[in-house]
Design an enzyme around this catalytic site. Structure first.
Site, mmCIF file in Angstrom:
data_model
loop_
_atom_site.group_PDB
_atom_site.id
_atom_site.type_symbol
_atom_site.label_atom_id
_atom_site.label_comp_id
_atom_site.label_asym_id
_atom_site.label_seq_id
_atom_site.Cartn_x
_atom_site.Cartn_y
_atom_site.Cartn_z
ATOM 1 N N ASP A 173 68.430 8.308 31.921
ATOM 2 C CA ASP A 173 69.773 8.882 31.764
ATOM 3 C C ASP A 173 69.795 10.220 32.491
ATOM 4 O O ASP A 173 68.763 10.703 32.942
ATOM 5 C CB ASP A 173 70.098 9.083 30.266
ATOM 6 N N GLU A 201 57.020 -0.036 25.677
ATOM 7 C CA GLU A 201 56.050 0.256 26.727
ATOM 8 C C GLU A 201 54.638 -0.030 26.263
ATOM 9 O O GLU A 201 53.838 -0.577 27.017
ATOM 10 C CB GLU A 201 56.058 1.753 27.016
HETATM 11 N N1 ADE Z 1 64.092 11.129 27.107
HETATM 12 C C1 ADE Z 1 64.927 10.318 27.782
HETATM 13 N N2 ADE Z 1 66.113 10.910 27.979
HETATM 14 C C2 ADE Z 1 66.021 12.138 27.418
HETATM 15 C C3 ADE Z 1 66.926 13.210 27.276
HETATM 16 N N3 ADE Z 1 68.163 13.125 27.756
HETATM 17 N N4 ADE Z 1 66.512 14.327 26.626
HETATM 18 C C4 ADE Z 1 65.254 14.397 26.125
HETATM 19 N N5 ADE Z 1 64.361 13.404 26.213
HETATM 20 C C5 ADE Z 1 64.743 12.294 26.867
#
Ligand code: ADE
Length: 250
Positions: free
Chosen positions: A216, A12
């Protein structure tokens, strides 16, 4: 007036640096800060570092050493709230550290010394982030290209606004994600830095705002290809939003 642009991820930061015609590297505190201009606005771009301590240190340096007038952060987060899906964007209105627990001396999540558990994002900068990300998500192909849209099945991505929570853990088990949702039912997403930056900005009374692309669902279902998601989706959204943010306000 120097605006700080903080990226969570190297991919990024690179996408942001590609927008600056004149950046210069300044190393302080084990970090590389990049000073330059975007649409005529003085900016300092930097990686937050991973986790709350790294993020808080970066924020303090930005505010004290670089006299940043505001901090705008981008990155990725795990979706928690129902309907917060991979490829959506969350703009924080409030931030909380989900692993702060000084109970029974203080209520769970309360920040000792502050008398509260939540920090507010700056409303004007959050509004600008919402407008810039809505414009970006309206046509994801324009910033991502057709391949990424198909690969990651980014159907009608949405911008959500509300509570973003942070802690020093990558949440990758369904049980933990469910526990967080039960404890904090209004939490939209989880990351590892934003609430720490919000706390430091509150100490200095400077504005803070953050946008996170959902990479996610913070569960143990095998999710998308994380590294490819970062380069092909999250970093491109961040750069497109930052470009719009300053293009529109310059
Ligand atoms: N950043 C991206 N996905 C995450 C997650 N599952 N837990 C903590 N930080 C994150």
């Amino acid at each position: 007036m120097t605006l700080a642009l903080v990226s969570a991820l190297p991919e990024e930061l690179q996408a942001v640096l590609d927008l600056l015609p004149d950046e210069q590297r300044i190393a302080v505190g084990g970090r590389a800060f990049w000073h330059g201009h975007l649409h005529g606005q003085a900016v300092v771009a930097v990686l937050s570092g991973i986790g709350k301590v790294a993020a808080a240190t970066t924020a303090a340096l930005l505010l004290e050493r670089f006299q940043a007038s505001a901090i705008v952060m981008t990155g990725v987060a795990g979706g928690l709230g129902p309907g917060v899906k991979v490829g959506d964007v969350v703009v924080a209105r409030e931030l909380l550290q989900h692993d702060m627990d000084a109970s029974p001396i203080f209520p769970r999540h309360e920040m000792p010394g502050y008398g509260r558990s939540r920090f507010a994002a700056d409303a004007a900068w959050a509004d600008r982030l919402v407008r810039a990300s809505e414009a970006t998500l309206r046509d994801p192909q324009a910033s991502l290209g057709p391949d990424a849209v198909a690969t990651f099945q980014l159907q009608a991505p949405r911008v959500h606004q509300g509570l973003l929570i942070s802690g020093d853990r990558f949440v990758s088990r369904t049980a933990e994600s469910q526990a967080l949702q039960t404890e904090l039912p209004d939490a939209l997403a989880v990351d590892m830095e934003s609430a720490a930056m919000a706390q430091v900005c509150a100490n200095f009374a400077r504005p803070f705002a953050v946008l996170r692309t959902i990479s996610d669902r913070a569960d143990d279902a095998a999710h998308v290809d994380f590294p490819r998601f970062l380069t092909q989706v999250a970093s491109r959204y961040s750069a497109a939003v930052v470009e719009r943010l300053l293009g529109a306000s310059a």
